[in-house]
Design a protein around this motif. Sequence first.
Motif, PDB file in Angstrom:
ATOM      1  N   GLU A 121     -33.314  -2.438  -1.920  1.00 30.58           N
ATOM      2  CA  GLU A 121     -33.290  -2.984  -0.543  1.00 30.58           C
ATOM      3  C   GLU A 121     -32.078  -3.831  -0.067  1.00 30.58           C
ATOM      4  N   LEU A 122     -31.518  -3.455   1.015  1.00 30.62           N
ATOM      5  CA  LEU A 122     -30.570  -4.629   1.296  1.00 30.62           C
ATOM      6  C   LEU A 122     -30.921  -5.722   2.087  1.00 30.62           C
ATOM      7  N   VAL A 123     -30.614  -6.829   1.332  1.00 34.12           N
ATOM      8  CA  VAL A 123     -31.015  -8.191   1.820  1.00 34.12           C
ATOM      9  C   VAL A 123     -29.624  -9.213   2.181  1.00 34.12           C
ATOM     10  N   VAL A 124     -29.834 -10.344   2.800  1.00 33.48           N
ATOM     11  CA  VAL A 124     -28.558 -11.053   3.326  1.00 33.48           C
ATOM     12  C   VAL A 124     -28.569 -12.245   2.173  1.00 33.48           C
ATOM     13  N   ASN A 137     -36.730 -15.690   3.274  1.00 34.03           N
ATOM     14  CA  ASN A 137     -37.441 -15.785   4.858  1.00 34.03           C
ATOM     15  C   ASN A 137     -36.762 -15.012   5.931  1.00 34.03           C
ATOM     16  N   LEU A 138     -36.009 -14.017   5.694  1.00 32.72           N
ATOM     17  CA  LEU A 138     -35.358 -13.530   6.922  1.00 32.72           C
ATOM     18  C   LEU A 138     -35.738 -11.837   7.012  1.00 32.72           C
ATOM     19  N   ASN A 139     -36.043 -11.477   8.184  1.00 36.93           N
ATOM     20  CA  ASN A 139     -36.243 -10.228   8.436  1.00 36.93           C
ATOM     21  C   ASN A 139     -34.818  -9.632   9.212  1.00 36.93           C
ATOM     22  N   LEU A 140     -34.227  -8.598   8.711  1.00 34.18           N
ATOM     23  CA  LEU A 140     -33.131  -7.912   9.409  1.00 34.18           C
ATOM     24  C   LEU A 140     -34.016  -7.035  10.273  1.00 34.18           C
ATOM     25  N   TYR A 152     -27.643  -3.528  11.928  1.00 32.54           N
ATOM     26  CA  TYR A 152     -28.636  -4.616  11.612  1.00 32.54           C
ATOM     27  C   TYR A 152     -28.149  -5.806  12.429  1.00 32.54           C
ATOM     28  N   ILE A 153     -29.396  -6.748  12.710  1.00 34.03           N
ATOM     29  CA  ILE A 153     -28.860  -7.772  13.594  1.00 34.03           C
ATOM     30  C   ILE A 153     -29.497  -9.126  12.431  1.00 34.03           C
ATOM     31  N   PHE A 154     -28.639 -10.048  12.179  1.00 35.21           N
ATOM     32  CA  PHE A 154     -28.767 -11.216  11.467  1.00 35.21           C
ATOM     33  C   PHE A 154     -28.627 -12.298  12.590  1.00 35.21           C
ATOM     34  N   THR A 155     -29.592 -13.352  12.417  1.00 31.61           N
ATOM     35  CA  THR A 155     -29.343 -14.466  13.106  1.00 31.61           C
ATOM     36  C   THR A 155     -29.007 -15.651  12.158  1.00 31.61           C
ATOM     37  N   ASN A 156     -27.666 -16.094  12.502  1.00 29.89           N
ATOM     38  CA  ASN A 156     -27.128 -17.259  11.639  1.00 29.89           C
ATOM     39  C   ASN A 156     -27.758 -18.628  11.860  1.00 29.89           C
ATOM     40  N   GLN A 158     -26.906 -21.102  13.316  1.00 34.94           N
ATOM     41  CA  GLN A 158     -26.353 -21.593  14.754  1.00 34.94           C
ATOM     42  C   GLN A 158     -27.406 -20.944  15.553  1.00 34.94           C
ATOM     43  N   GLY A 159     -28.125 -20.009  15.318  1.00 32.28           N
ATOM     44  CA  GLY A 159     -28.971 -19.171  16.253  1.00 32.28           C
ATOM     45  C   GLY A 159     -28.408 -18.244  17.081  1.00 32.28           C
ATOM     46  N   GLU A 160     -27.182 -17.647  16.549  1.00 29.20           N
ATOM     47  CA  GLU A 160     -26.464 -16.539  17.057  1.00 29.20           C
ATOM     48  C   GLU A 160     -27.055 -15.177  16.317  1.00 29.20           C
ATOM     49  N   ASN A 161     -26.924 -14.374  17.208  1.00 34.19           N
ATOM     50  CA  ASN A 161     -27.262 -12.909  16.552  1.00 34.19           C
ATOM     51  C   ASN A 161     -25.876 -12.269  16.379  1.00 34.19           C
ATOM     52  N   ILE A 162     -25.966 -12.129  15.000  1.00 35.75           N
ATOM     53  CA  ILE A 162     -24.667 -11.299  14.673  1.00 35.75           C
ATOM     54  C   ILE A 162     -25.243  -9.560  14.420  1.00 35.75           C
ATOM     55  N   GLU A 163     -24.552  -8.761  15.053  1.00 36.37           N
ATOM     56  CA  GLU A 163     -24.948  -7.249  14.852  1.00 36.37           C
ATOM     57  C   GLU A 163     -23.634  -6.585  13.911  1.00 36.37           C
TER      58      GLU A 163
END
Length: 179
Positions: A121-124, A137-140, A152-156, A158-163
């Motif tokens: 599985e891909l994880v950050v 504790n991160l759901n992509l 995929y969308i990752f929230t960093n 700083q609360g920014e969504n990075i697609e």
Amino acid sequence: MKNTILTLFVTGLLLTGVNAAAQEVDPEVLDTKISKSYTINNGEKLVKNTVEITTKRLNTIERDEKDEGKIDQARVVDSIATIVKTVRIDNDEDDDFDEKIVFSYESKSPEDFVLVSKNNELVVAMDDGENLKIVENLNLKSKTMDNNKATYIFTNEQGENIEFLVEEYNKSYSHTASK
């Protein structure tokens, strides 16, 4: 002989034209390559994976119009960069890399996250000194595009969504295949 001289002359003109056209676009490219490791529990034992991360950051540079024609032009702002990361993972005892993940995203600031695999599985994972730390504790969030590729969308932090787009995920990658 005339044909050879004419061919060389035309080739020189074409190369000069290609070089001049390439200089009009003003990209800034930064390449880095680092090695890290991370440890996972595969259900039977702890396994240490070695990771090689190549990062290419492509910035387009905007210049102030009033400085046009000057040698030392001022930058207006740094634009959003396109970041392409290639992650090669060695998850066993041999010298070959076993997996390859290539993904890209756009960002205003450099991000220290990478995608790695954990139990198929891909994880950050985030930079943690000499190692990578998997963010547990991160759901992509994901969405499938028309060309059967997933973004995929990752929230960093700083609360920014990075697609980001996973361009390649090869579980049977061999280091000798990349030579």
